[in-house]
Design a protein around this motif. Structure first.
Motif, short mmCIF file in Angstrom:
data_model
loop_
_atom_site.label_atom_id
_atom_site.label_comp_id
_atom_site.label_asym_id
_atom_site.label_seq_id
_atom_site.Cartn_x
_atom_site.Cartn_y
_atom_site.Cartn_z
N GLY A 163 0.90 -1.20 -0.10
CA GLY A 163 -0.08 0.08 -0.03
C GLY A 163 0.89 1.33 -0.03
N LYS A 164 2.06 1.17 -0.42
CA LYS A 164 3.02 2.20 -0.37
C LYS A 164 3.55 2.59 -1.88
CE LYS A 164 4.92 0.80 4.03
NZ LYS A 164 6.21 0.11 4.80
N GLY A 165 2.56 2.45 -2.84
CA GLY A 165 2.96 2.81 -4.18
C GLY A 165 3.10 4.33 -4.36
N GLN A 166 2.58 5.21 -3.54
CA GLN A 166 2.82 6.80 -3.83
C GLN A 166 3.97 7.33 -2.88
OE1 GLN A 166 1.53 8.61 -6.39
NE2 GLN A 166 0.54 6.64 -6.89
N GLU A 167 4.48 6.26 -2.40
CA GLU A 167 5.85 6.50 -1.55
C GLU A 167 7.11 6.52 -2.35
OE1 GLU A 167 6.30 4.77 2.40
OE2 GLU A 167 4.29 5.18 2.78
N LEU A 168 8.19 7.42 -1.76
CA LEU A 168 9.30 7.53 -2.74
C LEU A 168 10.14 6.17 -2.52
CD1 LEU A 168 10.53 11.05 -2.23
CD2 LEU A 168 9.20 10.28 -4.14
N MET A 169 10.91 5.57 -3.64
CA MET A 169 11.87 4.52 -3.36
C MET A 169 13.18 4.88 -2.82
SD MET A 169 11.07 2.62 -6.77
CE MET A 169 11.78 1.07 -6.47
N VAL A 170 14.08 4.35 -2.66
CA VAL A 170 15.46 4.51 -2.09
C VAL A 170 16.12 5.63 -3.13
CG1 VAL A 170 15.82 2.56 -0.74
CG2 VAL A 170 16.33 2.66 -3.08
N ARG A 171 17.02 6.30 -2.50
CA ARG A 171 17.67 7.50 -3.34
C ARG A 171 18.16 7.01 -4.58
NH1 ARG A 171 18.08 10.92 -6.18
NH2 ARG A 171 18.88 13.27 -5.89
N GLU A 172 19.01 5.95 -4.48
CA GLU A 172 20.01 5.59 -5.67
C GLU A 172 18.99 4.81 -6.92
OE1 GLU A 172 20.09 2.47 -2.60
OE2 GLU A 172 20.05 4.32 -2.28
N VAL A 173 17.84 5.08 -6.71
CA VAL A 173 16.89 4.17 -7.88
C VAL A 173 17.16 5.08 -8.97
CG1 VAL A 173 14.69 3.86 -8.57
CG2 VAL A 173 15.40 2.95 -6.47
N ASP A 174 17.04 6.50 -8.82
CA ASP A 174 16.97 7.54 -10.03
C ASP A 174 17.68 8.60 -9.71
OD1 ASP A 174 16.17 8.36 -12.65
OD2 ASP A 174 14.33 8.26 -12.32
N VAL A 178 11.42 9.16 -7.08
CA VAL A 178 10.67 8.45 -7.82
C VAL A 178 9.58 7.48 -7.09
CG1 VAL A 178 12.14 6.72 -8.44
CG2 VAL A 178 10.23 6.78 -9.81
N THR A 179 8.46 7.68 -7.07
CA THR A 179 7.48 6.94 -6.47
C THR A 179 7.47 5.24 -6.93
OG1 THR A 179 5.53 6.99 -7.83
CG2 THR A 179 5.94 8.41 -5.81
N ALA A 180 7.22 4.40 -6.04
CA ALA A 180 7.13 2.92 -6.48
C ALA A 180 6.13 2.76 -7.78
CB ALA A 180 6.51 2.06 -5.32
N TYR A 181 5.02 3.59 -7.54
CA TYR A 181 4.10 3.44 -8.64
C TYR A 181 4.84 3.88 -10.05
CZ TYR A 181 1.14 5.09 -12.32
OH TYR A 181 0.35 5.26 -13.61
N ARG A 182 5.42 4.99 -9.98
CA ARG A 182 5.97 5.49 -11.34
C ARG A 182 7.14 4.58 -12.02
NH1 ARG A 182 5.50 10.19 -14.81
NH2 ARG A 182 5.66 9.14 -16.66
N PHE A 183 7.83 4.31 -10.98
CA PHE A 183 8.88 3.18 -11.27
C PHE A 183 8.39 2.08 -11.91
CE2 PHE A 183 12.20 0.08 -11.14
CZ PHE A 183 13.31 0.47 -11.58
N LYS A 184 7.35 1.62 -11.25
CA LYS A 184 6.75 0.18 -12.08
C LYS A 184 6.22 0.64 -13.55
CE LYS A 184 3.67 -3.60 -11.36
NZ LYS A 184 2.64 -4.14 -10.69
N SER A 185 5.60 1.75 -13.52
CA SER A 185 4.92 2.20 -14.85
C SER A 185 5.75 2.30 -15.76
CB SER A 185 4.30 3.64 -14.54
OG SER A 185 3.46 3.98 -15.71
N LEU A 186 7.03 2.84 -15.64
CA LEU A 186 8.03 2.99 -16.51
C LEU A 186 8.85 1.73 -16.91
CD1 LEU A 186 9.43 6.43 -15.39
CD2 LEU A 186 8.39 6.21 -17.35
N ALA A 187 9.08 0.93 -15.96
CA ALA A 187 9.99 0.06 -15.73
C ALA A 187 9.44 -1.65 -15.97
CB ALA A 187 10.84 -0.23 -14.64
N SER A 188 8.28 -1.73 -15.96
CA SER A 188 7.61 -3.10 -15.83
C SER A 188 6.74 -3.42 -17.25
CB SER A 188 6.65 -3.35 -14.74
OG SER A 188 5.46 -2.48 -14.92
N ALA A 189 6.77 -4.64 -17.73
CA ALA A 189 6.04 -4.88 -18.87
C ALA A 189 4.52 -4.73 -18.49
CB ALA A 189 6.26 -6.47 -19.19
N GLY A 190 3.84 -4.13 -19.11
CA GLY A 190 2.26 -3.85 -19.09
C GLY A 190 1.96 -2.69 -18.15
N GLY A 191 3.29 -2.00 -17.65
CA GLY A 191 2.78 -0.82 -17.19
C GLY A 191 2.22 0.26 -17.77
#
Length: 300
Positions: A163-174, A178-191
């Motif tokens: 339930g933390k899709g709108q929370e920020l991921m760790v700093r070194e990701v980008d 970047v939120t968990a939702y947006r990273f998955k949206s950009l990086a996952s198949a079917g995002g």
């Protein structure tokens, strides 16, 4: 050297978002340019040449739009938020600026915005056509350039499951937050952002692009550094063409990089965009003439 001179206008008073219009501001025709990740005003080297071309040849202005996702804001935004903000922009252009002939040119991830708007936007019926310049897969680029791709994707999915899709991921990701939702949206198949990957079946692409009801043109760069080496670019272009029912064709600029940095390719891009717009405007004029003739015939 061509430079862009124009007017900066607030189109969204609530969020203070602005647009920059160059060329004949009193024109009823405009091209709205939507940039990609980290882009802002004047981010692409071809914009001055394109602005001059559409002004001189068609009397159109060029409008660059600032969204909440511009610059470093893309990681905490979404395509859905971009569509909502573009709704405010197009409402402003139609109601306050009396624009009646509108086109969209999307660059890179701005291509996802353009497609999303033509499917979900409240003012999509006012758009006459779209040009997608540099439509590429964020997912395939990230997978080929980031050693921690799988780990980050697993982290994003775990946060979403918690339930933390709108929370920020760790700093070194980008480089940007970047939120968990947006990273998955950009990086996952079917995002949500996964529209232009080479491994998407044509049938899946067609299901998406068939929702776009206006003429469409894709412009690809032969030396696009954001397309991984293992991707067959010619096959990818042919797949896009097969998937787009309203496509008027694709153009490939053999010497161009992702941003179209070299002048000969910029000139060719302008030719392609002008030819596309002229074809669409001619079709619109012919349709309007037929409507008028039909109306007069019924009146008689």
């Amino acid at each position: 050297m061509i430079s862009l001179q124009g007017t900066l206008t607030v189109y969204n008073p609530q969020t203070r978002l602005t647009m920059f219009e160059s060329g004949p501001e009193n024109s009823t025709g405009s091209v709205v340019f939507i940039g990609g990740l980290m882009d802002g005003y004047h981010a692409l080297p071809y914009l001055p040449l394109l602005g001059k071309a559409i002004s001189d040849q068609l009397g159109f202005s060029l409008i660059q739009v600032m969204l909440s996702s511009s610059h470093m804001g893309y990681g905490i935004s979404s395509l859905q938020e971009d569509v909502r903000e573009l709704d405010v922009l197009f409402s402003f252009l139609r109601n306050q600026k009396a624009k009646t002939r509108l086109f969209i040119v999307g660059h890179s991830t701005g291509c996802q915005d353009a497609i999303s708007y033509l499917i979900h936007g409240q003012h999509r019926s006012a758009i006459l056509g779209i040009v997608l310049q540099g439509p590429v897969s964020d997912r395939e680029f990230m997978a080929s350039s980031t050693d921690m791709y799988d780990e980050y994707l697993h982290l994003a999915q775990r946060m979403i499951n918690e339930g933390k899709g709108q929370e920020l991921m760790v700093r070194e990701v980008d480089v940007a937050p970047v939120t968990a939702y947006r990273f998955k949206s950009l990086a996952s198949a079917g995002g949500d952002d996964d529209m232009f990957s080479s491994d998407i079946p044509v049938e899946t692409m067609r299901a998406l692009f068939s929702q776009v009801k206006v003429p469409l043109m894709m412009v690809h760069s032969g030396r696009d550094e954001y397309i991984p080496a293992h991707v067959d670019k010619k096959l990818l272009v042919s797949k896009f063409d097969a998937a787009c029912p309203t496509s008027l064709g694709s153009a490939v600029l053999p010497a161009a990089d992702h941003a179209i940095s070299d002048l000969p390719s910029q000139a060719k891009l302008c030719e392609v965009v002008l030819h596309f717009m002229q074809r669409v405007l001619t079709q619109v004029e012919q349709f309007e003439t037929l409507q008028q003739q039909s109306f007069h015939g019924l009146s008689l």
